[in-house]
Design a protein around this motif. Structure first.
Motif, PDB file in Angstrom:
ATOM      1  N   MET A  72      85.730  14.018   8.002  1.00 23.38           N
ATOM      2  CA  MET A  72      85.631  14.247   9.430  1.00 23.38           C
ATOM      3  C   MET A  72      84.612  15.349   9.681  1.00 23.38           C
ATOM      4  O   MET A  72      84.584  16.354   8.986  1.00 23.38           O
ATOM      5  N   PHE A  73      83.768  15.123  10.677  1.00 22.44           N
ATOM      6  CA  PHE A  73      82.727  16.086  11.008  1.00 22.44           C
ATOM      7  C   PHE A  73      83.323  17.350  11.611  1.00 22.44           C
ATOM      8  O   PHE A  73      84.360  17.310  12.289  1.00 22.44           O
ATOM      9  N   SER A  74      82.611  18.467  11.396  1.00 25.30           N
ATOM     10  CA  SER A  74      83.025  19.706  12.044  1.00 25.30           C
ATOM     11  C   SER A  74      82.591  19.635  13.503  1.00 25.30           C
ATOM     12  O   SER A  74      81.698  18.852  13.864  1.00 25.30           O
ATOM     13  N   PRO A  75      83.172  20.438  14.368  1.00 26.24           N
ATOM     14  CA  PRO A  75      82.795  20.381  15.794  1.00 26.24           C
ATOM     15  C   PRO A  75      81.314  20.706  16.024  1.00 26.24           C
ATOM     16  O   PRO A  75      80.666  20.106  16.885  1.00 26.24           O
ATOM     17  N   ARG A  76      80.753  21.613  15.241  1.00 26.01           N
ATOM     18  CA  ARG A  76      79.342  21.972  15.410  1.00 26.01           C
ATOM     19  C   ARG A  76      78.436  20.794  15.023  1.00 26.01           C
ATOM     20  O   ARG A  76      77.473  20.492  15.718  1.00 26.01           O
ATOM     21  N   ARG A  77      78.775  20.169  13.904  1.00 30.57           N
ATOM     22  CA  ARG A  77      77.974  19.035  13.450  1.00 30.57           C
ATOM     23  C   ARG A  77      78.072  17.879  14.456  1.00 30.57           C
ATOM     24  O   ARG A  77      77.082  17.203  14.744  1.00 30.57           O
ATOM     25  N   LEU A  78      79.264  17.681  14.976  1.00 27.65           N
ATOM     26  CA  LEU A  78      79.453  16.623  15.973  1.00 27.65           C
ATOM     27  C   LEU A  78      78.648  16.914  17.236  1.00 27.65           C
ATOM     28  O   LEU A  78      78.013  16.000  17.805  1.00 27.65           O
ATOM     29  N   ALA A  79      78.654  18.166  17.686  1.00 26.67           N
ATOM     30  CA  ALA A  79      77.912  18.533  18.894  1.00 26.67           C
ATOM     31  C   ALA A  79      76.406  18.363  18.669  1.00 26.67           C
ATOM     32  O   ALA A  79      75.675  17.873  19.557  1.00 26.67           O
ATOM     33  N   ALA A  80      75.932  18.734  17.474  1.00 25.60           N
ATOM     34  CA  ALA A  80      74.500  18.580  17.179  1.00 25.60           C
ATOM     35  C   ALA A  80      74.115  17.098  17.161  1.00 25.60           C
ATOM     36  O   ALA A  80      73.072  16.702  17.728  1.00 25.60           O
ATOM     37  N   THR A  81      74.929  16.281  16.536  1.00 24.77           N
ATOM     38  CA  THR A  81      74.656  14.844  16.480  1.00 24.77           C
ATOM     39  C   THR A  81      74.685  14.234  17.880  1.00 24.77           C
ATOM     40  O   THR A  81      73.808  13.422  18.244  1.00 24.77           O
ATOM     41  N   ALA A  82      75.660  14.620  18.683  1.00 25.88           N
ATOM     42  CA  ALA A  82      75.775  14.100  20.049  1.00 25.88           C
ATOM     43  C   ALA A  82      74.575  14.535  20.885  1.00 25.88           C
ATOM     44  O   ALA A  82      74.064  13.742  21.710  1.00 25.88           O
ATOM     45  N   ALA A  83      74.101  15.754  20.688  1.00 26.24           N
ATOM     46  CA  ALA A  83      72.943  16.227  21.455  1.00 26.24           C
ATOM     47  C   ALA A  83      71.700  15.425  21.098  1.00 26.24           C
ATOM     48  O   ALA A  83      70.920  15.011  21.991  1.00 26.24           O
ATOM     49  N   ILE A  84      71.507  15.166  19.825  1.00 26.33           N
ATOM     50  CA  ILE A  84      70.345  14.380  19.390  1.00 26.33           C
ATOM     51  C   ILE A  84      70.426  12.964  19.959  1.00 26.33           C
ATOM     52  O   ILE A  84      69.446  12.432  20.510  1.00 26.33           O
ATOM     53  N   LEU A  85      71.608  12.350  19.843  1.00 26.99           N
ATOM     54  CA  LEU A  85      71.781  10.994  20.377  1.00 26.99           C
ATOM     55  C   LEU A  85      71.626  10.961  21.897  1.00 26.99           C
ATOM     56  O   LEU A  85      71.077  10.010  22.470  1.00 26.99           O
ATOM     57  N   GLY A  86      72.087  12.011  22.564  1.00 25.16           N
ATOM     58  CA  GLY A  86      71.955  12.088  24.021  1.00 25.16           C
ATOM     59  C   GLY A  86      70.500  12.165  24.439  1.00 25.16           C
ATOM     60  O   GLY A  86      70.065  11.498  25.402  1.00 25.16           O
ATOM     61  N   VAL A  87      69.717  12.987  23.728  1.00 18.67           N
ATOM     62  CA  VAL A  87      68.290  13.111  24.047  1.00 18.67           C
ATOM     63  C   VAL A  87      67.584  11.781  23.807  1.00 18.67           C
ATOM     64  O   VAL A  87      66.753  11.336  24.623  1.00 18.67           O
ATOM     65  N   LEU A  88      67.921  11.109  22.717  1.00 17.44           N
ATOM     66  CA  LEU A  88      67.322   9.801  22.433  1.00 17.44           C
ATOM     67  C   LEU A  88      67.691   8.776  23.512  1.00 17.44           C
ATOM     68  O   LEU A  88      66.844   7.989  23.960  1.00 17.44           O
ATOM     69  N   ALA A  89      68.959   8.804  23.948  1.00 19.24           N
ATOM     70  CA  ALA A  89      69.402   7.861  24.977  1.00 19.24           C
ATOM     71  C   ALA A  89      68.674   8.113  26.286  1.00 19.24           C
ATOM     72  O   ALA A  89      68.238   7.161  26.974  1.00 19.24           O
ATOM     73  N   VAL A  90      68.489   9.373  26.662  1.00 16.53           N
ATOM     74  CA  VAL A  90      67.774   9.709  27.901  1.00 16.53           C
ATOM     75  C   VAL A  90      66.320   9.279  27.782  1.00 16.53           C
ATOM     76  O   VAL A  90      65.728   8.731  28.732  1.00 16.53           O
ATOM     77  N   ALA A  91      65.720   9.476  26.617  1.00 13.78           N
ATOM     78  CA  ALA A  91      64.317   9.075  26.418  1.00 13.78           C
ATOM     79  C   ALA A  91      64.174   7.567  26.524  1.00 13.78           C
ATOM     80  O   ALA A  91      63.224   7.058  27.159  1.00 13.78           O
ATOM     81  N   VAL A  92      65.108   6.828  25.921  1.00  6.39           N
ATOM     82  CA  VAL A  92      65.054   5.362  25.986  1.00  6.39           C
ATOM     83  C   VAL A  92      65.225   4.889  27.425  1.00  6.39           C
ATOM     84  O   VAL A  92      64.491   4.001  27.905  1.00  6.39           O
ATOM     85  N   LEU A  93      66.156   5.485  28.142  1.00 12.49           N
ATOM     86  CA  LEU A  93      66.361   5.098  29.542  1.00 12.49           C
ATOM     87  C   LEU A  93      65.128   5.420  30.384  1.00 12.49           C
ATOM     88  O   LEU A  93      64.726   4.640  31.267  1.00 12.49           O
ATOM     89  N   ALA A  94      64.519   6.588  30.117  1.00 13.53           N
ATOM     90  CA  ALA A  94      63.311   6.969  30.863  1.00 13.53           C
ATOM     91  C   ALA A  94      62.180   5.976  30.579  1.00 13.53           C
ATOM     92  O   ALA A  94      61.431   5.570  31.503  1.00 13.53           O
ATOM     93  N   LEU A  95      62.007   5.577  29.331  1.00 13.57           N
ATOM     94  CA  LEU A  95      60.969   4.610  28.979  1.00 13.57           C
ATOM     95  C   LEU A  95      61.230   3.259  29.648  1.00 13.57           C
ATOM     96  O   LEU A  95      60.293   2.594  30.132  1.00 13.57           O
ATOM     97  N   LEU A  96      62.487   2.832  29.675  1.00  7.04           N
ATOM     98  CA  LEU A  96      62.829   1.554  30.318  1.00  7.04           C
ATOM     99  C   LEU A  96      62.563   1.604  31.823  1.00  7.04           C
ATOM    100  O   LEU A  96      62.101   0.620  32.416  1.00  7.04           O
ATOM    101  N   VAL A  97      62.847   2.765  32.433  1.00  7.65           N
ATOM    102  CA  VAL A  97      62.591   2.908  33.874  1.00  7.65           C
ATOM    103  C   VAL A  97      61.087   2.918  34.113  1.00  7.65           C
ATOM    104  O   VAL A  97      60.584   2.284  35.061  1.00  7.65           O
TER     105      VAL A  97
END
Length: 145
Positions: free
Chosen positions: A1-26
């Motif tokens: 199981m991931f530590s909370p810090r590792r989970l937050a870092a992974t979620a932040a990276i995935l969030g930035v990628l998701a926003v970038a993909v949505l921005a490109l699609l728009v």
């Protein structure tokens, strides 16, 4: 199981990628702005739900560890209580033995004191008899007959 810090870092990276993909699609006019905003809100909601599930799992794990500790301490407490009961029963027996011994000593001392009293009374009687004999001897010594 991931530590909370590792989970937050992974979620932040995935969030930035998701926003970038949505921005490109728009920007490529493949997705409308409203659909992109709705998709982003949905992704944020899912991320919050995932965080909630992970938090609940961690709390549940901690609760289980606490429960195990409590059971361990309860078992130790039960052993201690049993040992204390045994000690109390031993103390009761020892107290009874000490009381009986004190009673015997008291009886023995009473008998010794009574015996000493009898000896003293007898000694006083003998002392009187000796004194009477001395007086008779003195009287005989004074009497020249």
């Amino acid at each position: 199981m991931f530590s909370p810090r590792r989970l937050a870092a992974t979620a932040a990276i995935l969030g930035v990628l998701a926003v970038a993909v949505l921005a490109l699609l728009v920007l490529a006019d493949l997705l409308t702005l409203g659909a992109a905003a709705t998709s982003g809100a949905f992704a944020i909601t899912l991320a919050g739900l995932a965080l909630l599930v992970l938090t609940v799992r961690r709390i549940d794990g901690k609760a289980q560890r606490i429960d195990l500790r409590v059971k361990k301490h309860e078992a130790e407490l039960a052993k201690t209580a049993t040992a204390l009961k045994r000690i109390e029963s031993r103390l009761d027996r020892l107290t009874e033995a000490v009381e009986q011994s004190a009673k015997r000593r008291e009886d023995d001392l009473g008998a010794i004191l009574a015996s000493l009293g009898e000896d003293r009374v007898n000694a006083m009687t003998r002392a009187r008899e000796v004194e009477e004999l001395r007086e008779e001897i003195r009287a005989l010594a004074k009497d020249p007959a």
